[in-house]
Design a protein around this motif. Structure first.
Motif, PDB file in Angstrom:
ATOM      1  N   ASP A 138       1.121  -1.261  -0.018  1.00 33.30           N
ATOM      2  CA  ASP A 138      -0.086   0.031  -0.052  1.00 33.30           C
ATOM      3  C   ASP A 138       0.808   1.283   0.145  1.00 33.30           C
ATOM      4  O   ASP A 138       1.310   1.665   1.104  1.00 33.30           O
ATOM      5  CB  ASP A 138      -0.732  -0.119   1.317  1.00 33.30           C
ATOM      6  CG  ASP A 138      -1.800   1.237   1.404  1.00 33.30           C
ATOM      7  OD1 ASP A 138      -1.738   1.945   0.332  1.00 33.30           O
ATOM      8  OD2 ASP A 138      -2.445   1.456   2.344  1.00 33.30           O
ATOM      9  N   ASP A 140       0.724   4.463  -0.729  1.00 34.44           N
ATOM     10  CA  ASP A 140       0.476   5.704  -0.142  1.00 34.44           C
ATOM     11  C   ASP A 140      -0.211   5.667   1.201  1.00 34.44           C
ATOM     12  O   ASP A 140      -0.712   6.623   1.772  1.00 34.44           O
ATOM     13  CB  ASP A 140      -0.518   6.540  -1.118  1.00 34.44           C
ATOM     14  CG  ASP A 140      -1.975   5.847  -1.360  1.00 34.44           C
ATOM     15  OD1 ASP A 140      -2.175   4.484  -0.833  1.00 34.44           O
ATOM     16  OD2 ASP A 140      -2.822   6.243  -2.020  1.00 34.44           O
ATOM     17  N   MET A 141      -0.447   4.189   1.942  1.00 35.39           N
ATOM     18  CA  MET A 141      -0.564   4.158   2.993  1.00 35.39           C
ATOM     19  C   MET A 141      -1.971   4.497   3.546  1.00 35.39           C
ATOM     20  O   MET A 141      -2.414   5.048   4.655  1.00 35.39           O
ATOM     21  CB  MET A 141       0.231   4.732   4.070  1.00 35.39           C
ATOM     22  CG  MET A 141       1.865   4.314   3.960  1.00 35.39           C
ATOM     23  SD  MET A 141       2.261   2.474   4.015  1.00 35.39           S
ATOM     24  CE  MET A 141       2.065   2.342   5.884  1.00 35.39           C
ATOM     25  N   ASP A 142      -2.903   4.337   2.544  1.00 33.26           N
ATOM     26  CA  ASP A 142      -4.295   4.848   2.759  1.00 33.26           C
ATOM     27  C   ASP A 142      -5.209   3.784   3.182  1.00 33.26           C
ATOM     28  O   ASP A 142      -6.489   4.244   3.441  1.00 33.26           O
ATOM     29  CB  ASP A 142      -4.767   5.641   1.615  1.00 33.26           C
ATOM     30  CG  ASP A 142      -4.984   4.729   0.362  1.00 33.26           C
ATOM     31  OD1 ASP A 142      -4.622   3.698   0.320  1.00 33.26           O
ATOM     32  OD2 ASP A 142      -5.351   5.693  -0.620  1.00 33.26           O
ATOM     33  N   LEU A 144      -5.994   1.471   0.984  1.00 36.30           N
ATOM     34  CA  LEU A 144      -6.394   0.562  -0.020  1.00 36.30           C
ATOM     35  C   LEU A 144      -5.338   0.225  -0.563  1.00 36.30           C
ATOM     36  O   LEU A 144      -4.174   0.963  -1.202  1.00 36.30           O
ATOM     37  CB  LEU A 144      -7.329   1.638  -1.022  1.00 36.30           C
ATOM     38  CG  LEU A 144      -7.810   0.992  -2.305  1.00 36.30           C
ATOM     39  CD1 LEU A 144      -8.946   0.106  -1.781  1.00 36.30           C
ATOM     40  CD2 LEU A 144      -8.049   2.106  -3.093  1.00 36.30           C
ATOM     41  N   GLY A 145      -5.163  -1.042  -0.846  1.00 34.32           N
ATOM     42  CA  GLY A 145      -4.027  -1.771  -1.524  1.00 34.32           C
ATOM     43  C   GLY A 145      -3.664  -1.292  -2.844  1.00 34.32           C
ATOM     44  O   GLY A 145      -4.343  -1.124  -3.550  1.00 34.32           O
ATOM     45  N   ASN A 146      -2.075  -1.575  -3.138  1.00 30.89           N
ATOM     46  CA  ASN A 146      -2.053  -1.178  -4.614  1.00 30.89           C
ATOM     47  C   ASN A 146      -2.698  -1.881  -5.528  1.00 30.89           C
ATOM     48  O   ASN A 146      -3.090  -1.255  -6.621  1.00 30.89           O
ATOM     49  CB  ASN A 146      -0.539  -1.425  -4.884  1.00 30.89           C
ATOM     50  CG  ASN A 146       0.560  -0.559  -3.787  1.00 30.89           C
ATOM     51  OD1 ASN A 146      -0.094   0.466  -3.445  1.00 30.89           O
ATOM     52  ND2 ASN A 146       1.882  -0.655  -3.824  1.00 30.89           N
ATOM     53  N   GLU A 149      -5.802   0.237  -6.216  1.00 28.55           N
ATOM     54  CA  GLU A 149      -5.819   1.690  -6.533  1.00 28.55           C
ATOM     55  C   GLU A 149      -5.854   1.822  -8.069  1.00 28.55           C
ATOM     56  O   GLU A 149      -5.794   0.868  -8.851  1.00 28.55           O
ATOM     57  CB  GLU A 149      -4.288   2.035  -6.099  1.00 28.55           C
ATOM     58  CG  GLU A 149      -4.132   2.110  -4.603  1.00 28.55           C
ATOM     59  CD  GLU A 149      -4.644   3.468  -4.008  1.00 28.55           C
ATOM     60  OE1 GLU A 149      -5.486   4.273  -4.545  1.00 28.55           O
ATOM     61  OE2 GLU A 149      -4.405   3.591  -2.956  1.00 28.55           O
TER      62      GLU A 149
HETATM   63 CA   LIG Z   1      -3.187   2.707  -1.203  1.00 30.53          CA
END
Ligand SMILES: [Ca+2]
Ligand SMILES: [Ca+2]
Ligand SMILES: [Ca+2]
Length: 343
Positions: A138, A140-142, A144-146, A149
């Motif tokens: 992830d 951008d650490m939000d 939601l996994g890459n 995205e």
């Molecule tokens: Ca993410």
């Protein structure tokens, strides 16, 4: 990663085993609101990363990333246990790393005992529950996994609003047209060859607006036809815009299509692109996603053999890309495995 993929395919090929595994879950909606979805997905990274390490016999680098993910979610013990159960010392090390991260992370996820994409991470804890991503990366650490995205810009989406694994007929949240035959664990379109009447929709009842992504993973059966994801065009004529794959015997192409209500009229928006080789096995997973950003629509395709394709379109004056999202099949024997909405 090879081990992860093999495990997933085993699950797909073993429908009975899948049903047993998820019998207690009853097709629950895992992520209902934008407010909780991000947290659930984020917290889920923790224990699940450890499980993924165990399932796959994680290599050192993967275990390391599991550890840092554990630090995020604070599920140290689970990660450590996963390491002991499966794989050797590296995975255990992931647990230790998780322990170091205790304190201040998002709330833990609550596993439901079902792993739709077979990546070793429980649906409720998976930061991309529709697609195998055992490392739970992830960038951008939000939360939601890459793997979930937007391909062009990961800042567009930031959480999982809804995930439906089709474990049972999703009648409460969905409107199904007659062409659909819901069964346990799969939502199947009727296997018929009857022209336009074979078109069938399954629409999530909740209206969507603003920026969102809608995605489905499905398998096609033998034969030709279309399958994919719909977004609404509510301001125009009650019809739909869809990101669909057309499967002919000689080509598998991705296209953006417009339907009027009842599918009596269909037109294509822009050009199609080749999605994958026509020789791609019927049993392969296909992921189709639309990302709506105001008047801009992006249509993505990916299969589990590494093929991908993208199309985009911009709404005209009389067209608005928002409303209800859902699934569409036309003259195709297909099994939908999951549906997701991202914000
Ligand atoms: Ca993410
Ligand atoms: Ca999973
Ligand atoms: Ca996943």
């Amino acid at each position: 990663m090879r081990a992860v993929r093999s495990f997933r395919l085993f699950v797909l090929a073993s429908g009975v085993a899948t049903l047993v595994a998820c019998g207690s879950s009853s097709g629950e909606t895992l992520f209902e609101s934008g407010g909780t979805s991000g947290a659930a997905g984020h917290g889920g990274v923790a224990g699940s990363a450890g499980q993924a390490g165990a399932a796959a016999g994680a290599a050192g680098s993967e275990a390391g990333s599991a550890g840092s993910a554990g630090a995020e979610g604070g599920a140290a013990g689970e990660a450590g246990a996963a390491g002991e159960a499966g794989a050797a010392g590296e995975a255990g090390a992931a647990g230790e790393a998780g322990a170091a991260g205790n304190g201040g992370g998002p709330p833990e996820c609550k596993p439901i005992g079902h792993d739709e994409d077979g990546d070793g991470v429980d649906d409720a804890c998976d930061n991309c529950p529709s697609w195998p991503n055992g490392d739970q990366s992830d960038g951008d650490m939000d939360g939601l996994g890459n793997s979930c995205e937007a391909s062009a810009n990961e800042s567009i989406l930031s959480g999982i609003e809804y995930f439906e694994s089709w474990m049972q007929a999703p009648l409460a949240q969905w409107e199904l047209s007659e062409g659909y035959v819901p069964t346990q664990d799969l939502l199947k379109a009727a296997d018929t060859s009857c022209g336009q009447d074979c078109g069938a929709n399954a629409l999530w009842k909740k209206p969507l607006s603003g920026t969102y992504g809608a995605e489905s993973v499905f398998q096609k059966g033998d034969g030709s036809g279309w399958g994919g994801v719909l977004v609404a065009d509510k301001e125009n004529d009650g019809g739909w815009v869809g990101c669909l794959v057309q499967f002919s015997w000689t080509s598998h192409t991705l296209g953006l299509w417009k339907f009027t209500a009842g599918a009596t009229y269909v037109s294509q928006i822009g050009d199609s692109v080749t999605a994958e080789d026509a020789q791609t096995p019927s049993g392969s997973l296909r992921r189709v996603r639309v990302i709506v950003q105001g008047p801009n629509l992006t249509c993505d395709f990916e299969n589990d053999l590494g093929k991908s394709a993208t199309l985009s379109a911009k709404a005209g004056d009389a067209m608005v890309f928002q409303g209800r999202a859902g699934l569409r099949v036309y003259d195709l024997n297909a099994a939908y495995r999951s549906f997701s909405v991202f914000r």
